[in-house]
Design a protein around this motif. Sequence first.
Motif: not given
Lengths: 355, 311
Positions: A196-211
């Motif tokens: 659920n972390i990976s598919r909510t706002r938190l996870g999307r923010a993480f992916v944005a930081v990574r990319d």
Amino acid sequence: MAVLRPAGDFDRSYKQDMSVIRQKYQWVLLGLVLIGAYTAPMWGSAYVVSTANQLAYTIIALQGLNILTGYTGQISLGQAAFMLVGGYLSALMTIHLGISMFLALPLAALGTGLFGLIFGLPSLRVKGFYLAMATLAAQFIIPWMSRQTFKDYLGGTSGRIDVPVPTIGDFAFLEVRHFLYISLTVLVITTILTLNISRTRLGRAFVAVRDNDLAAELLGVNLFGYKLRAFFIAAMLAGVAGALKAHSQRGVGTEFGYGLPESIIFLGMLVIGGLGTNIGPFLGAITIVLLEDLANLTGGQVAALFPDQAARVLTSFRPIFFGAILMLFLIFEPRGLAYRWQIIKSAWRLRPFSR
Amino acid sequence: MNWQLVPQQLITGILNGGTIALIALGVVLIFKSSEVFNFAHGHMVMMGAFLTWWFAGATENGNELFNLPLWAAVIMAVITAVIIGLLIERLALRPMAGQPLLSIILMTLGLAQLMEGAASIAFGIDPKGNFPAPFSPGDVFMLPFPGAFNDTIILKKTLAVTFVVAMLAAVIFILFFQLTKTGLSMRATSENHELARSVGIRVPRVFGLSWAIAGIIATLGGVLLATLTGVSLNLSTVVLIAFPAILLGGLDSFPGAIVGGLLVGLTQALVQASSLIAVRNSTEIAPYILLLIVLVLRPEGLFGQKRIERI
């Protein structure tokens, strides 16, 4: 997560769009896996049970590392040290405060999370390789502290303290066979959490930081805040894993591992399984743990052939197997087994027109 | 502080720092040319020491293939290390060009594991005490120094020679980079791969060359360390002390690597001179505390270039 779906597989309701498990056969598979895992203590041999337990806490630690390294892109060489912190916290709370392990486990997780924040602080100023160095410093400083400071509580230079057996009422989880129920239940909880972390706002923010961290900041993602959150979650899950490991081995300390080699193996498992995927930690942990057993098995047989060289054969097979497999994966399948699994699935769907 | 011990520890620290600096130099060399941070450098050091030991014919059960004098054994080990370095570059790192940082770090970590296993299967796991060192650890100079413990500074001959050799090697390599045409092409490659290629430098050849030179530096470092401590699998852990030295000096600076190495050696020695036992016990993590301070205050290191990011 935008997953490419075959034509004809579309959603009819919002509820269906938000569901994690989409097909009936997936429910059936999940049920079978869960039944198989939970009945393992009854049918499994001692080897199966102890391997399953080891897999459970390894996967939990990997899920944490996956949030930090896979989703947020911050390389951490210190996951094993945070496991050590979690193990110690949980053990000390059960010994000195006399609380049950089931209360100590979540408290230890929180405590380890806060500990992880301290070593996440350098991420304010440095990133990439430099941050990896800061976590490497954590990997050295934490085991050193466990040996050299608070010797009455942490076991001192002998590097271990004994951990009491967890109990519910009169029932004591004496054997690994019983402890497996706890490990599996915690694994199910952490899996739901990370999914659920990976598919909510938190996870999307993480992916944005990574990319692209600069672009993420321009989009309004609080860079430092989200990096710290990733550190907190990673350390928290490492703490859970460490507490489980400590209570199932009935001891915690540097004698039981928790060193730089373990942290490196965690990163290797993650890459072999697939970075930034939710199935990656499972595939990677299972592959490497079974591979190590294979290495010990073949090492034992080769050692039986050359008895005068037994010691060197037994110790050298594990690093050779791990190093070779890791390098082969990095060259030929850098996206890991999870990506290979996707390819196999789509090839099956498109047959006979695949390739 | 135990002031009586300070002069002695200052000398020992700087002398130990020489070897750390030489090892740091090898890592910086590869980072500068190909932007690969080589976690396997410690294992190359260990391999170099084991190869020298093996070529010198000091194997434990007496069935040696070679029985060379030390200088010839070092030359043979250097040649083997160059071949190993070239193989690593060609087979392991060249397919990784353009991959993300984590993959490259993990590739060198995998290499380290592989070399650890290879060394333990080829040479055995127990430490070897019979390295044909030119001096025994007992050979010492006694320097009179008023104020020190017993008014003398004890200077081990091995340590002094190691320091001189390490510094000499470092100076030779720096001169090689500054004065020769090959060195110039390597510096050009480290600035910008595409520009270097467009003026006719063969970039893959430069990568291979820098791995070969790193193999030479690692072998030298391994031989020097082995004269101090004997040959064992633990020699590879020296690189973990060299990492703080590298970051302290700046990732892409040769003088930085040397100064960083000396500073780390000095820090470890001065920690030893403390009068508190808790501080004395922190020798192994003192470089890492230094590293954390450097990372927070000055991430680019003392001599490194500040990186400015453009979008």
